[in-house]
Design a protein around this motif. Structure first.
Motif, PDB file in Angstrom:
ATOM      1  N   SER A  61      78.808 -48.920 -10.536  1.00  0.00           N
ATOM      2  CA  SER A  61      78.854 -47.504 -10.163  1.00  0.00           C
ATOM      3  C   SER A  61      78.436 -46.636 -11.335  1.00  0.00           C
ATOM      4  O   SER A  61      78.550 -47.024 -12.503  1.00  0.00           O
ATOM      5  CB  SER A  61      80.254 -47.108  -9.690  1.00  0.00           C
ATOM      6  N   LEU A  62      77.933 -45.445 -11.008  1.00  0.00           N
ATOM      7  CA  LEU A  62      77.443 -44.500 -12.001  1.00  0.00           C
ATOM      8  C   LEU A  62      78.056 -43.128 -11.757  1.00  0.00           C
ATOM      9  O   LEU A  62      78.026 -42.615 -10.630  1.00  0.00           O
ATOM     10  CB  LEU A  62      75.916 -44.398 -11.927  1.00  0.00           C
ATOM     11  N   GLN A  63      78.622 -42.555 -12.793  1.00  0.00           N
ATOM     12  CA  GLN A  63      79.102 -41.179 -12.734  1.00  0.00           C
ATOM     13  C   GLN A  63      78.230 -40.329 -13.649  1.00  0.00           C
ATOM     14  O   GLN A  63      78.017 -40.658 -14.813  1.00  0.00           O
ATOM     15  CB  GLN A  63      80.563 -41.080 -13.178  1.00  0.00           C
ATOM     16  N   ILE A  64      77.711 -39.231 -13.113  1.00  0.00           N
ATOM     17  CA  ILE A  64      76.839 -38.331 -13.857  1.00  0.00           C
ATOM     18  C   ILE A  64      77.598 -37.039 -14.120  1.00  0.00           C
ATOM     19  O   ILE A  64      78.195 -36.459 -13.208  1.00  0.00           O
ATOM     20  CB  ILE A  64      75.542 -38.038 -13.078  1.00  0.00           C
ATOM     21  N   LEU A  65      77.555 -36.589 -15.368  1.00  0.00           N
ATOM     22  CA  LEU A  65      78.267 -35.379 -15.759  1.00  0.00           C
ATOM     23  C   LEU A  65      77.295 -34.386 -16.391  1.00  0.00           C
ATOM     24  O   LEU A  65      76.347 -34.778 -17.087  1.00  0.00           O
ATOM     25  CB  LEU A  65      79.393 -35.693 -16.740  1.00  0.00           C
ATOM     26  N   ARG A  66      77.533 -33.122 -16.159  1.00  0.00           N
ATOM     27  CA  ARG A  66      76.782 -32.053 -16.814  1.00  0.00           C
ATOM     28  C   ARG A  66      77.771 -31.233 -17.634  1.00  0.00           C
ATOM     29  O   ARG A  66      78.733 -30.693 -17.084  1.00  0.00           O
ATOM     30  CB  ARG A  66      76.085 -31.159 -15.787  1.00  0.00           C
ATOM     31  N   GLU A  67      77.550 -31.197 -18.943  1.00  0.00           N
ATOM     32  CA  GLU A  67      78.489 -30.509 -19.835  1.00  0.00           C
ATOM     33  C   GLU A  67      79.924 -31.000 -19.600  1.00  0.00           C
ATOM     34  O   GLU A  67      80.854 -30.208 -19.484  1.00  0.00           O
ATOM     35  CB  GLU A  67      78.383 -28.997 -19.666  1.00  0.00           C
ATOM     36  N   THR A  68      80.051 -32.329 -19.493  1.00  0.00           N
ATOM     37  CA  THR A  68      81.311 -33.078 -19.333  1.00  0.00           C
ATOM     38  C   THR A  68      81.969 -32.919 -17.961  1.00  0.00           C
ATOM     39  O   THR A  68      83.033 -33.486 -17.720  1.00  0.00           O
ATOM     40  CB  THR A  68      82.341 -32.715 -20.430  1.00  0.00           C
ATOM     41  N   LYS A  69      81.352 -32.190 -17.023  1.00  0.00           N
ATOM     42  CA  LYS A  69      81.918 -32.015 -15.688  1.00  0.00           C
ATOM     43  C   LYS A  69      81.156 -32.888 -14.684  1.00  0.00           C
ATOM     44  O   LYS A  69      79.928 -32.791 -14.600  1.00  0.00           O
ATOM     45  CB  LYS A  69      81.840 -30.545 -15.265  1.00  0.00           C
ATOM     46  N   PRO A  70      81.860 -33.745 -13.937  1.00  0.00           N
ATOM     47  CA  PRO A  70      81.189 -34.629 -12.986  1.00  0.00           C
ATOM     48  C   PRO A  70      80.392 -33.847 -11.939  1.00  0.00           C
ATOM     49  O   PRO A  70      80.872 -32.858 -11.390  1.00  0.00           O
ATOM     50  CB  PRO A  70      82.354 -35.386 -12.332  1.00  0.00           C
ATOM     51  N   ILE A  71      79.150 -34.308 -11.686  1.00  0.00           N
ATOM     52  CA  ILE A  71      78.319 -33.637 -10.687  1.00  0.00           C
ATOM     53  C   ILE A  71      77.754 -34.599  -9.646  1.00  0.00           C
ATOM     54  O   ILE A  71      77.281 -34.148  -8.597  1.00  0.00           O
ATOM     55  CB  ILE A  71      77.145 -32.882 -11.355  1.00  0.00           C
ATOM     56  N   ALA A  72      77.795 -35.908  -9.909  1.00  0.00           N
ATOM     57  CA  ALA A  72      77.222 -36.854  -8.953  1.00  0.00           C
ATOM     58  C   ALA A  72      77.794 -38.248  -9.187  1.00  0.00           C
ATOM     59  O   ALA A  72      78.282 -38.566 -10.283  1.00  0.00           O
ATOM     60  CB  ALA A  72      75.704 -36.880  -9.056  1.00  0.00           C
ATOM     61  N   TYR A  73      77.714 -39.050  -8.131  1.00  0.00           N
ATOM     62  CA  TYR A  73      78.239 -40.423  -8.183  1.00  0.00           C
ATOM     63  C   TYR A  73      77.376 -41.294  -7.285  1.00  0.00           C
ATOM     64  O   TYR A  73      76.903 -40.852  -6.224  1.00  0.00           O
ATOM     65  CB  TYR A  73      79.695 -40.459  -7.704  1.00  0.00           C
ATOM     66  N   GLN A  74      77.164 -42.508  -7.709  1.00  0.00           N
ATOM     67  CA  GLN A  74      76.489 -43.479  -6.841  1.00  0.00           C
ATOM     68  C   GLN A  74      76.930 -44.886  -7.226  1.00  0.00           C
ATOM     69  O   GLN A  74      77.453 -45.113  -8.326  1.00  0.00           O
ATOM     70  CB  GLN A  74      74.969 -43.358  -6.920  1.00  0.00           C
ATOM     71  N   LYS A  86      71.966 -58.833 -10.353  1.00  0.00           N
ATOM     72  CA  LYS A  86      71.049 -57.747 -10.717  1.00  0.00           C
ATOM     73  C   LYS A  86      71.414 -56.453  -9.997  1.00  0.00           C
ATOM     74  O   LYS A  86      71.962 -56.468  -8.898  1.00  0.00           O
ATOM     75  CB  LYS A  86      69.605 -58.141 -10.399  1.00  0.00           C
ATOM     76  N   PHE A  87      71.081 -55.335 -10.642  1.00  0.00           N
ATOM     77  CA  PHE A  87      71.339 -54.030 -10.030  1.00  0.00           C
ATOM     78  C   PHE A  87      70.236 -53.046 -10.426  1.00  0.00           C
ATOM     79  O   PHE A  87      69.623 -53.153 -11.488  1.00  0.00           O
ATOM     80  CB  PHE A  87      72.700 -53.473 -10.454  1.00  0.00           C
ATOM     81  N   LYS A  88      69.991 -52.092  -9.542  1.00  0.00           N
ATOM     82  CA  LYS A  88      69.023 -51.026  -9.794  1.00  0.00           C
ATOM     83  C   LYS A  88      69.526 -49.767  -9.108  1.00  0.00           C
ATOM     84  O   LYS A  88      69.482 -49.645  -7.895  1.00  0.00           O
ATOM     85  CB  LYS A  88      67.633 -51.397  -9.286  1.00  0.00           C
ATOM     86  N   LEU A  89      70.015 -48.836  -9.908  1.00  0.00           N
ATOM     87  CA  LEU A  89      70.529 -47.588  -9.366  1.00  0.00           C
ATOM     88  C   LEU A  89      69.374 -46.655  -9.012  1.00  0.00           C
ATOM     89  O   LEU A  89      68.274 -46.755  -9.580  1.00  0.00           O
ATOM     90  CB  LEU A  89      71.439 -46.911 -10.380  1.00  0.00           C
ATOM     91  N   LEU A  90      69.614 -45.755  -8.070  1.00  0.00           N
ATOM     92  CA  LEU A  90      68.601 -44.775  -7.730  1.00  0.00           C
ATOM     93  C   LEU A  90      68.382 -43.837  -8.923  1.00  0.00           C
ATOM     94  O   LEU A  90      69.356 -43.389  -9.547  1.00  0.00           O
ATOM     95  CB  LEU A  90      69.034 -43.957  -6.512  1.00  0.00           C
ATOM     96  N   PRO A  91      67.126 -43.539  -9.282  1.00  0.00           N
ATOM     97  CA  PRO A  91      66.900 -42.586 -10.373  1.00  0.00           C
ATOM     98  C   PRO A  91      67.593 -41.261 -10.069  1.00  0.00           C
ATOM     99  O   PRO A  91      67.520 -40.754  -8.947  1.00  0.00           O
ATOM    100  CB  PRO A  91      65.377 -42.416 -10.379  1.00  0.00           C
ATOM    101  N   PHE A  92      68.295 -40.730 -11.051  1.00  0.00           N
ATOM    102  CA  PHE A  92      68.979 -39.460 -10.832  1.00  0.00           C
ATOM    103  C   PHE A  92      68.247 -38.350 -11.576  1.00  0.00           C
ATOM    104  O   PHE A  92      67.520 -38.590 -12.538  1.00  0.00           O
ATOM    105  CB  PHE A  92      70.448 -39.538 -11.241  1.00  0.00           C
ATOM    106  N   THR A  93      68.445 -37.140 -11.103  1.00  0.00           N
ATOM    107  CA  THR A  93      67.689 -35.988 -11.585  1.00  0.00           C
ATOM    108  C   THR A  93      68.539 -35.116 -12.498  1.00  0.00           C
ATOM    109  O   THR A  93      69.700 -34.845 -12.209  1.00  0.00           O
ATOM    110  CB  THR A  93      67.196 -35.134 -10.398  1.00  0.00           C
ATOM    111  N   ILE A  94      67.937 -34.690 -13.617  1.00  0.00           N
ATOM    112  CA  ILE A  94      68.560 -33.678 -14.458  1.00  0.00           C
ATOM    113  C   ILE A  94      67.578 -32.519 -14.625  1.00  0.00           C
ATOM    114  O   ILE A  94      66.359 -32.717 -14.571  1.00  0.00           O
ATOM    115  CB  ILE A  94      68.985 -34.227 -15.836  1.00  0.00           C
TER     116      ILE A  94
END
Length: 323
Positions: A61-74, A86-94
């Motif tokens: 699993s992947l947690q994405i944070l912006r300025e330490t605040k969670p904004i997305a999960y996959q 093996k694993f390949k997460l979906l490319p995430f956007t910043i």
């Protein structure tokens, strides 16, 4: 004169991708302080992939944070073959903005236990430039001229202070980082356009075009010559394929003292090598040599040729350092 010139313009290798952490091998993974080049939508796509060596895990699993605040999960299920999952997460956007992103990656076992396997921070999207040439392009900082300090000003260079490997870092460390020209460009873009900026400055004081042309055709990224070091830094930063906004070249003082007749031919060779090795760079800026403090009969001819480079090459623009 240096300020006038700048404001006229303003109008062992470390792989940035593959690495192993404990029993997890990453093929693609952001690095701390990494800058990703923005696209036409003012965004950057960040891929993450790899494999876990060993059984007992269901998914990553992947947690994405912006300025330490969670904004997305996959999350993505592991695909096992023997004991390799093996694993390949979906490319995430910043977004390309004055904000830093962080990521946390977890491995989750078939018993539901979650283990954090990676944390990365200070990730941004923005623009990247290469600077080359001799001392005026390097323009070292000093006690009188301090480096530009901003957490969104980045470079990819040898580690500070003693690590010889290339790594992503802040560009404020001075003499062997981005120099006054690079720092000034970063200041102007960050403060005016609110975009993070990476500068790769591989200029060398006193270098002539002949030395600048030394290139190992069998290993372009060889660290035995300055051309190769520049290429290796761009490549290992992940900026080789469309990641460089422009190449800035300020050089010619060396030839002003007698080699000006050869400068045009040598520059043409260098220009062709750039297009061979950096096919995705769309813009080159050539600084015209400033007025020499002492009389040099050949300097005028060289300055005139540099003035005409934009008439000779469609993707070149020139910048004068006077008037």
């Amino acid at each position: 004169m240096k300020n006038l010139c700048f404001f006229t313009f303003v109008l062992f290798i470390f792989s940035a991708n593959a690495q192993k952490i404990n029993s997890v091998n990453f093929d693609t993974l952001p690095q701390n302080y990494q800058l990703y080049p923005r696209n036409d939508k003012n965004e950057a796509q960040i891929p993450i992939s790899g494999q876990i060596d060993g059984l007992g895990y269901d998914y990553v699993s992947l947690q994405i944070l912006r300025e330490t605040k969670p904004i997305a999960y996959q999350k993505v299920n592991l695909v096992y073959k023997d004991v390799i999952g093996k694993f390949k997460l979906l490319p995430f956007t910043i977004k390309a903005e004055l904000a830093e992103y962080q990521i946390k990656i977890f491995a989750v076992s078939n018993k539901g236990d979650s283990t954090q396997i990676i944390f990365r921070e200070h990730i941004v999207a923005g623009d990247a430039y290469v600077i080359g040439g001799q001392s005026n392009a390097l323009a070292l900082v000093s006690e009188q001229v301090l480096p530009y300090r901003n957490k969104f000003a980045r470079t990819f260079a040898a580690g500070y202070p003693y690590n010889p490997e290339f790594e992503w870092q802040l560009s404020e460390y001075g003499n062997y980082r981005v120099g006054q020209l690079g720092g000034g460009l970063q200041r102007e873009i960050i403060e005016k356009y609110q975009i993070p900026v990476c500068i790769i400055n591989q200029s060398i004081g006193g270098i002539n075009l002949g030395l600048s042309l030394i290139r190992n055709a069998n290993n372009v990224g060889s660290l035995d010559n300055n051309y190769g070091i520049t290429y290796a830094r761009v490549r290992d930063a992940g900026l080789l394929n469309g990641g460089i906004k422009a190449f800035i070249w300020r050089q010619g003082e060396n030839e002003s003292s007698g080699g000006s007749a050869f400068w045009g031919g040598l520059f043409d060779q260098l220009y062709k090598l750039w297009h061979l090795d950096y096919p995705d760079i769309k813009k080159y800026y050539i600084f015209q040599v400033g007025l020499i403090a002492y009389p040099e009969r050949y300097a005028g001819a060289l300055r005139d040729y540099q003035r005409r480079t934009k008439m000779i090459y469609n993707d070149v623009d020139n910048i004068t350092c006077i008037g």
